[in-house]
Design a protein around this motif. Structure first.
Motif, PDB file in Angstrom:
ATOM      1  N   UNK A 165     -22.896   1.172   0.782  1.00  0.00           N
ATOM      2  CA  UNK A 165     -23.220  -0.247   0.907  1.00  0.00           C
ATOM      3  C   UNK A 165     -22.638  -0.976  -0.301  1.00  0.00           C
ATOM      4  N   UNK A 166     -22.501  -2.291  -0.241  1.00  0.00           N
ATOM      5  CA  UNK A 166     -21.914  -3.034  -1.362  1.00  0.00           C
ATOM      6  C   UNK A 166     -22.672  -2.892  -2.679  1.00  0.00           C
ATOM      7  N   UNK A 167     -23.943  -2.516  -2.642  1.00  0.00           N
ATOM      8  CA  UNK A 167     -24.727  -2.412  -3.884  1.00  0.00           C
ATOM      9  C   UNK A 167     -25.053  -0.972  -4.260  1.00  0.00           C
ATOM     10  N   UNK A 168     -24.817  -0.026  -3.374  1.00  0.00           N
ATOM     11  CA  UNK A 168     -25.228   1.353  -3.647  1.00  0.00           C
ATOM     12  C   UNK A 168     -24.467   1.972  -4.804  1.00  0.00           C
ATOM     13  N   UNK A 169     -23.235   1.517  -5.031  1.00  0.00           N
ATOM     14  CA  UNK A 169     -22.454   2.106  -6.117  1.00  0.00           C
ATOM     15  C   UNK A 169     -22.644   1.342  -7.419  1.00  0.00           C
ATOM     16  N   UNK A 170     -23.444   0.271  -7.404  1.00  0.00           N
ATOM     17  CA  UNK A 170     -23.631  -0.517  -8.616  1.00  0.00           C
ATOM     18  C   UNK A 170     -24.866  -0.085  -9.385  1.00  0.00           C
ATOM     19  N   UNK A 171     -25.998  -0.015  -8.714  1.00  0.00           N
ATOM     20  CA  UNK A 171     -27.235   0.318  -9.413  1.00  0.00           C
ATOM     21  C   UNK A 171     -27.531   1.804  -9.266  1.00  0.00           C
ATOM     22  N   UNK A 172     -27.810   2.226  -8.059  1.00  0.00           N
ATOM     23  CA  UNK A 172     -27.993   3.643  -7.791  1.00  0.00           C
ATOM     24  C   UNK A 172     -28.923   4.319  -8.766  1.00  0.00           C
ATOM     25  N   UNK A 173     -28.487   5.452  -9.330  1.00  0.00           N
ATOM     26  CA  UNK A 173     -29.318   6.229 -10.231  1.00  0.00           C
ATOM     27  C   UNK A 173     -29.196   5.708 -11.651  1.00  0.00           C
ATOM     28  N   UNK A 174     -29.980   6.281 -12.527  1.00  0.00           N
ATOM     29  CA  UNK A 174     -29.977   5.884 -13.928  1.00  0.00           C
ATOM     30  C   UNK A 174     -28.608   6.161 -14.549  1.00  0.00           C
ATOM     31  N   UNK A 234     -29.738  -3.874 -15.910  1.00  0.00           N
ATOM     32  CA  UNK A 234     -30.128  -2.560 -15.388  1.00  0.00           C
ATOM     33  C   UNK A 234     -29.821  -1.472 -16.406  1.00  0.00           C
ATOM     34  N   UNK A 235     -28.633  -1.539 -17.022  1.00  0.00           N
ATOM     35  CA  UNK A 235     -28.261  -0.534 -18.013  1.00  0.00           C
ATOM     36  C   UNK A 235     -29.150  -0.615 -19.245  1.00  0.00           C
ATOM     37  N   UNK A 236     -29.392  -1.831 -19.747  1.00  0.00           N
ATOM     38  CA  UNK A 236     -30.202  -1.993 -20.951  1.00  0.00           C
ATOM     39  C   UNK A 236     -31.634  -1.512 -20.735  1.00  0.00           C
ATOM     40  N   UNK A 237     -32.180  -1.797 -19.559  1.00  0.00           N
ATOM     41  CA  UNK A 237     -33.550  -1.357 -19.252  1.00  0.00           C
ATOM     42  C   UNK A 237     -33.609   0.170 -19.157  1.00  0.00           C
ATOM     43  N   UNK A 238     -32.615   0.754 -18.485  1.00  0.00           N
ATOM     44  CA  UNK A 238     -32.577   2.215 -18.359  1.00  0.00           C
ATOM     45  C   UNK A 238     -32.412   2.870 -19.727  1.00  0.00           C
ATOM     46  N   UNK A 239     -31.612   2.248 -20.608  1.00  0.00           N
ATOM     47  CA  UNK A 239     -31.409   2.786 -21.951  1.00  0.00           C
ATOM     48  C   UNK A 239     -32.721   2.808 -22.724  1.00  0.00           C
ATOM     49  N   UNK A 240     -33.455   1.716 -22.689  1.00  0.00           N
ATOM     50  CA  UNK A 240     -34.734   1.640 -23.407  1.00  0.00           C
ATOM     51  C   UNK A 240     -35.738   2.645 -22.862  1.00  0.00           C
ATOM     52  N   UNK A 241     -35.807   2.779 -21.541  1.00  0.00           N
ATOM     53  CA  UNK A 241     -36.758   3.699 -20.919  1.00  0.00           C
ATOM     54  C   UNK A 241     -36.420   5.151 -21.260  1.00  0.00           C
ATOM     55  N   UNK A 242     -35.139   5.513 -21.151  1.00  0.00           N
ATOM     56  CA  UNK A 242     -34.738   6.897 -21.438  1.00  0.00           C
ATOM     57  C   UNK A 242     -34.943   7.235 -22.907  1.00  0.00           C
ATOM     58  N   UNK A 243     -34.600   6.300 -23.778  1.00  0.00           N
ATOM     59  CA  UNK A 243     -34.765   6.508 -25.215  1.00  0.00           C
ATOM     60  C   UNK A 243     -36.238   6.713 -25.559  1.00  0.00           C
TER      61      UNK A 243
END
Length: 438
Positions: free
Chosen positions: A230-239, A376-385
Motif C-alpha cells: 500500500x502507499x503507506x506500508x513502506x513508510x511507517x511499518x515496523x520500528x 515516527x522516527x524520533x518517537x521510535x528512537x526515544x522509546x527504544x532508547x
C-alpha cells in the motif's frame, strides 16, 4: 608497551579498541528477565578456573596498526600477555556491511563461523573476540603446564571462542542487527523500499515537471501492485533500525573536550548520547551514541574530528605571536590554553546549534508525509532508547571559574570557525547526516 598505535593511526583508535574490549569483557545479557547475570569475564573465569584479572589485563596490552602485510594477532609468554595487535587495515570494506570470514574449518559453524558485520566496529568486535580467545587458551595452557602448546585453532580454541561468541559477541551483534543484513531477500526489500520512497518523493517534488511526476507515479503504482504494498506500508511499518556505537574520551593534558561537545554533537545528529564512567580495570570513560546508523556514524566521526582539530589548533596557537605576546605580558600558560580550549569548544557548540536550527526550520516547509516520517522516527528512537537504558542519571555542567584570557578565548573561537565539519563523501555510510553542510 610504550608504543600503542602506528601507521598513521592515533590515540583515538587505540582508546576506541580498548573501550570495545572492555565492553566485550563486561558484557552481560540486557534482558532483565534473563537468568544470565554474570559478565563475560566471569563466565570465562568460572568455566576455565582462571583468575578474572589475568583475563581482563589483556585490555592493557592492545596495540593498533594499519598494514596490508600483517594480520591481527595475540602473543603471550609464561601465562602473561605480551601484545594483542589489532590491524585496522581492511576494516573499511565493512563500511557498507560485509561478511566477516572466519577460518575455513569453522566458517560454517552457526556459533563461531562467518558472520555479517554491518560496519567497521562490528568487524573490530569480532576480531577482538577471536584474539581474546587466543589469550584465554594461552592462560589455560600455562595453568595446566602443558608441554605441547595447543593448536592455534584447535579444540581448546574452539571451546573458548564458542563461549565468547555465544555469550557476548553474537548477542552484541544481534541486539542491533538489521534484518535486511541477514537475508538476501530482505536486502532486496530494502533496496525496493528505497526506490519506492524516491519515486514517491518525485511525485510530490515541486521541481519535477508534469511529465516526470506522471511517469514516477505510474512506476510507483506498478511496483506497489507488483509487490502487494500500500502507499503507506513502506513508510511507517515496523520500528526503524537503530544502532549504538562508542567514541573514546581522549584527554588532551587534563582537558577532555569531548565531554563538553558530545551533547551538541548528539543533538545536531539526531541521536541519543550517554557518558559511561567506569573506573574498574576493565573499562574506561567513553561516549555511547544511539540512533539511526547514518546519524550515529556522523556523531562518531565528529567525536573523532573535533578533539583532534582542537589539539592541532592548540599546537599552532602555542607557536603564534598572539600566544607569545600574552606570555610576555605575564599571563600563565595554563590560563591561555584553558581559555583557548573553552573558546574553541563554545564556538563549535554554537555552530552545531545554529546548523540544527537551520535544518529544523527547513522541516517546517517539508511535506506532510516527510514530517510524519520524522516524527515516527524520533518517537521510535526515544522509546527504544528508554527500553535499553531505563535508568539514566543527569550530568550537571557549570561554567569554569578558572582565570581566563579574552584574547586566547577569541583565538580558540577563530580556530573553531575554520574547522570543516562536513564528512568526506568517500566515507558515506548511506542514510543519515553524513553529508550535512554546516
Amino acid at each position: 608497551m610504550n608504543i600503542h598505535f602506528q601507521d598513521g593511526l592515533s590515540e583515538w583508535h587505540w582508546r576506541h579498541t580498548q573501550d570495545l574490549m572492555g565492553k566485550l569483557l563486561t558484557w552481560r545479557q540486557r534482558d532483565p528477565e534473563s537468568t544470565i547475570k554474570l559478565q563475560l569475564v566471569d563466565h570465562l573465569s568460572k568455566a576455565f578456573k582462571i583468575d578474572r584479572d589475568k583475563i581482563s589485563i589483556v585490555k592493557h596490552y592492545t596495540m593498533v596498526i594499519n598494514r596490508a602485510d600483517s594480520p591481527s594477532f595475540y602473543r603471550g609468554s609464561r601465562g602473561k600477555p605480551v601484545e594483542l595487535v589489532i590491524n585496522f587495515f581492511g576494516l573499511n570494506k565493512y563500511a557498507e556491511g560485509n561478511e566477516y570470514i572466519e577460518y575455513g574449518h569453522i566458517a560454517n559453524d552457526p556459533v563461531i563461523g562467518n558472520r555479517f558485520a554491518q560496519d567497521e566496529d562490528e568487524a573490530l568486535l569480532l576480531t577482538l573476540g577471536h584474539e581474546l580467545a587466543h589469550h584465554v587458551v594461552h592462560l589455560i595452557a600455562h595453568k595446566h603446564k602443558l608441554k605441547v602448546s595447543p593448536k592455534p585453532h584447535g579444540k581448546e580454541f574452539k571451546a573458548v571462542y564458542r563461549m565468547i561468541r555465544s555469550l557476548a559477541v553474537n548477542p552484541m551483534l544481534d541486539l542491533f542487527a538489521p534484518i535486511a543484513a541477514q537475508e538476501q531477500q530482505q536486502r532486496h526489500e530494502k533496496r525496493l523500499i528505497s526506490k519506492l520512497r524516491a519515486l514517491k518523493k518525485m511525485t510530490e517534488d515541486a521541481t519535477s515537471n508534469e511529465h516526470e511526476a506522471e511517469r514516477a507515479l505510474a512506476h510507483l503504482n506498478h511496483l506497489l501492485a507488483k509487490h502487494d504494498l500500500t502507499p503507506t506500508s513502506f513508510e511507517k511499518g515496523s520500528r526503524p533500525h537503530f544502532i549504538e556505537r562508542t567514541a573514546p574520551i581522549v584527554e588532551h593534558g587534563v582537558y577532555k573536550p569531548l565531554t563538553h561537545m558530545c551533547w551538541s554533537i548528539a543533538d545536531f545528529c539526531g541521536v541519543k548520547a550517554l557518558i559511561h564512567t567506569n573506573y574498574s580495570p576493565y573499562q574506561s570513560r567513553h561516549i555511547t551514541y544511539f540512533g539511526a546508523p547514518g546519524d550515529v556514524y556522523m556523531a562518531v566521526y565528529l567525536s573523532q574530528l573535533l578533539p583532534d582539530a582542537l589539539e592541532r589548533a592548540r599546537v599552532r596557537y602555542q607557536k603564534s605571536d598572539a600566544y607569545l605576546h600574552e606570555r610576555n605580558a605575564g599571563v600563565h600558560s595554563r590560563t591561555l590554553i584553558g581559555s583557548f580550549n573553552r573558546g574553541f569548544v563554545r564556538q563549535i557548540n554554537l555552530r552545531l546549534r545554529e546548523a540544527k536550527e537551520t535544518r529544523d526550520n527547513d522541516w517546517i516547509h517539508a511535506s506532510i508525509t516527510s514530517k510524519e516520517l520524522r516524527l515516527h522516527r524520533d518517537q521510535a528512537l526515544s522509546e527504544t532508547f528508554s527500553e535499553l537504558h531505563p535508568s539514566i542519571g543527569t550530568l550537571r555542567t557549570q561554567e569554569s571559574r578558572a582565570k581566563h584570557s579574552s584574547e586566547a578565548r577569541g583565538q580558540g573561537a577563530k580556530a573553531a570557525r575554520s574547522v570543516n565539519l562536513n564528512r568526506p563523501i568517500e566515507k558515506n555510510h548511506g542514510t543519515g547526516l553524513v553529508n550535512e553542510s554546516i
